[in-house]
Design a protein around this motif. Structure first.
Motif, PDB file in Angstrom:
ATOM      1  N   ARG A   1      52.016 -34.582  18.405  1.00  0.00           N
ATOM      2  CA  ARG A   1      52.788 -34.167  17.226  1.00  0.00           C
ATOM      3  C   ARG A   1      51.852 -34.151  16.022  1.00  0.00           C
ATOM      4  O   ARG A   1      51.127 -35.126  15.797  1.00  0.00           O
ATOM      5  CB  ARG A   1      53.944 -35.148  16.963  1.00  0.00           C
ATOM      6  N   LEU A   2      51.855 -33.066  15.275  1.00  0.00           N
ATOM      7  CA  LEU A   2      51.035 -32.948  14.067  1.00  0.00           C
ATOM      8  C   LEU A   2      51.961 -32.951  12.870  1.00  0.00           C
ATOM      9  O   LEU A   2      52.745 -32.013  12.674  1.00  0.00           O
ATOM     10  CB  LEU A   2      50.209 -31.663  14.105  1.00  0.00           C
ATOM     11  N   LEU A   3      51.883 -34.011  12.077  1.00  0.00           N
ATOM     12  CA  LEU A   3      52.735 -34.152  10.900  1.00  0.00           C
ATOM     13  C   LEU A   3      51.959 -33.721   9.665  1.00  0.00           C
ATOM     14  O   LEU A   3      50.868 -34.254   9.397  1.00  0.00           O
ATOM     15  CB  LEU A   3      53.205 -35.603  10.753  1.00  0.00           C
ATOM     16  N   VAL A   4      52.516 -32.758   8.916  1.00  0.00           N
ATOM     17  CA  VAL A   4      51.800 -32.160   7.784  1.00  0.00           C
ATOM     18  C   VAL A   4      52.698 -32.120   6.555  1.00  0.00           C
ATOM     19  O   VAL A   4      53.936 -32.069   6.675  1.00  0.00           O
ATOM     20  CB  VAL A   4      51.312 -30.731   8.123  1.00  0.00           C
ATOM     21  N   PRO A   5      52.094 -32.145   5.338  1.00  0.00           N
ATOM     22  CA  PRO A   5      52.901 -32.032   4.122  1.00  0.00           C
ATOM     23  C   PRO A   5      53.709 -30.734   4.135  1.00  0.00           C
ATOM     24  O   PRO A   5      53.191 -29.669   4.506  1.00  0.00           O
ATOM     25  CB  PRO A   5      51.859 -32.032   3.001  1.00  0.00           C
ATOM     26  N   ARG A   6      54.957 -30.807   3.734  1.00  0.00           N
ATOM     27  CA  ARG A   6      55.847 -29.644   3.837  1.00  0.00           C
ATOM     28  C   ARG A   6      55.294 -28.437   3.099  1.00  0.00           C
ATOM     29  O   ARG A   6      55.342 -27.310   3.611  1.00  0.00           O
ATOM     30  CB  ARG A   6      57.236 -30.008   3.306  1.00  0.00           C
TER      31      ARG A   6
END
Length: 498
Positions: A309-314
């Motif tokens: 899972r790659l979590l990035v700033p919206r």
């Protein structure tokens, strides 16, 4: 990029030389009347045949391990165990090229990875435990206390836990075997090791190395392969087995834990993962894109601790997605024997179908397919795949894929990123990329996982304990903690009379 363009024909030619391996039971290399085939996942061609052990062979292996533990000095002779581990390390190094070529052909691991965690690095675990034994005390003095007017001396002794049933998965067969076997032997245990049915030949190659090049006594190490379920079930329920250690999927781990409960065996499990890589707004996005893309493509995504899972700033979602997609399209995949290839195939057509089905359902659930999502023949290849705008509660964000599929999830702030990362039944690993190291460490301390990487830090090493929280497992492998999993503590006290 087609598989043909990367020279899969060479692998097919190499696979035509059939490999046959033997079981190791009570010090003897033996065959069985029944065998089963192992195939090269890069070509679908036959690699060779493995002995198909049944309940009778598994029973014999357990009986041999029990006898060796109960009637020999293996569990108490530390110096002899050090000698045998030293021999095993040398034998593995002497035969490393055989293991390398077999791993490339049977596991589909790219040659470049065999010089790391697939083959070369795991051998160092043997040396680590031999050296650890040289500097380990098996007795801890607790000092004297007075009880009813008389002094009493107390101490704790660390004893071998007994007979170990070790069951390994297919994705890193040498590494997984080395994470269990050397630690168990160092502790003084005897072992029955069962290889994965998808990659039996690599594990059985270890059996031949042990039998032919070490003084490890008969029955101390027994190694079997089987296409059947019954031998594994016997190993987890047999009354003569004291410890069960398993690496594989969480659903199977749950079954093993339940099966072992009847006799209250000591169980430790290294199971699945759905690890999150958090990219903070101050990170270098180009570096983050490269790191994320090549991580998910490592061994075609067949790693429990990979960040899937790659979590990035919206507000940076689309920018980062575009850069990751560009990197993925440059990941060289194909013939794993080619030293320039980074990504090989997945292990089987069954696994490829599972991956493809999950990608199709993710798109149906609203995720955006940015790149990939395609099968490539011949062999069982799946293109590096990127899914964007993923719902953090969706199947693709919650379930382990075990393929080269990366799910991108937007977050609003640090608290939201931590919440999403922890929104998982798994807790194996994770990572963060940021220009502020202290901020990254602070986030890592809030993530409920057994390992965590800050700015690409590498935690994998023989001296580092590896394992997970929640449904990623119980216990730790490697490091001093890995030795302790195979030990029992016995507290002594004696009245001091003079």
């Amino acid at each position: 990029m087609s598989v043909q363009e990367n020279g899969a024909t060479a692998v097919a030619d190499a696979a035509t030389t059939e490999v046959a391996k033997r079981l190791l039971i009570d010090g003897k290399l033996t065959t069985t009347e029944r065998t089963f085939a192992s195939y090269n996942p890069a070509t679908g061609e036959l690699v060779g045949y493995a002995p198909d052990a049944g309940v009778e062979e598994a029973e014999a292996a357990i009986r041999a391990a029990r006898r060796a533990f109960d009637t020999t000095t293996w569990s108490t002779d530390v110096e002899f165990r050090i000698k045998c581990l030293d021999q095993l390390y040398k034998a593995l190094r002497d035969n490393v090229e055989e293991l390398r070529e077999l791993t490339i052909a049977e596991v589909g691991a790219p040659r470049i990875l065999t010089h790391g965690n697939q083959v070369d690095a795991p051998l160092e675990i043997v040396k680590y435990y031999a050296d650890l034994l040289r500097n380990t005390e098996f007795t801890e003095d607790l000092g004297d206390v007075e009880f009813r007017g008389q002094p009493h001396r107390r101490w704790v002794e660390k004893e071998a836990a007994g007979v170990v049933a070790a069951i390994v998965a297919y994705n890193y067969p040498t590494q997984l075997a080395m994470a269990k076997l050397p630690a168990a032997l160092a502790a003084g245990c005897t072992v029955v090791l069962k290889g994965a049915p998808d990659t039996p030949l690599v594990t059985q190659a270890l059996a031949e190395i042990i039998a032919e090049h070490t003084d490890i006594p008969a029955g101390v190490v027994n190694i079997i392969s089987s296409s059947q379920v019954a031998p594994g079930e016997l190993m987890t329920t047999h009354p003569d087995v004291d410890v069960v250690t398993f690496t594989g999927s969480t659903p199977v781990g749950k079954k093993i834990m339940a099966a072992a409960a009847d006799s209250l065996k000591k169980v430790f499990l290294e199971l699945g993962g759905k690890s999150a890589l958090i990219v903070l707004e101050d990170a270098d996005f180009a570096t983050a894109a490269q790191f994320a893309a090549f991580s998910i493509c490592s061994h075609a995504g067949q790693g429990c601790a990979l960040t899937t899972r790659l979590l990035v700033p919206r507000d940076k979602h689309d920018e980062i997605v575009a850069q990751v997609a560009g990197m993925m399209q440059h990941v060289p995949y194909g013939d794993p024997s080619n030293p320039k290839i980074y990504m090989g195939p997945v292990i089987s057509e069954k696994q490829r179908e599972k991956i493809h089905g999950m990608v199709e359902r993710a798109v149906a659930d609203g995720a955006t397919l940015v790149t990939g999502g395609e099968k490539v023949d011949p062999g069982w290849f799946y293109k590096p795949t990127l899914l964007a705008n993923v719902d953090p509660d969706s199947e693709i964000a919650q379930e382990e894929v075990f393929g080269p599929v990366l799910a991108v999830i937007p977050f609003d702030d640090d608290d939201d990123a931590v919440r999403i990362a922890n929104n998982s039944k798994y807790g194996l690993s994770g990572g963060v990329l940021t220009a502020d190291e202290e901020r990254g460490i602070a986030i890592g301390r809030r993530i409920r996982t057994g390992t965590f990487s800050v700015n690409g830090g590498n935690y994998f090493s023989p001296d580092v304990p590896f394992g997970g929280y929640k449904q990623s497992g119980i216990g730790r492998e490697m490091g001093r903690a890995g030795l302790e999993e195979f030990q029992q503590l016995k507290a002594f006290s004696k009245a001091v009379t003079s």
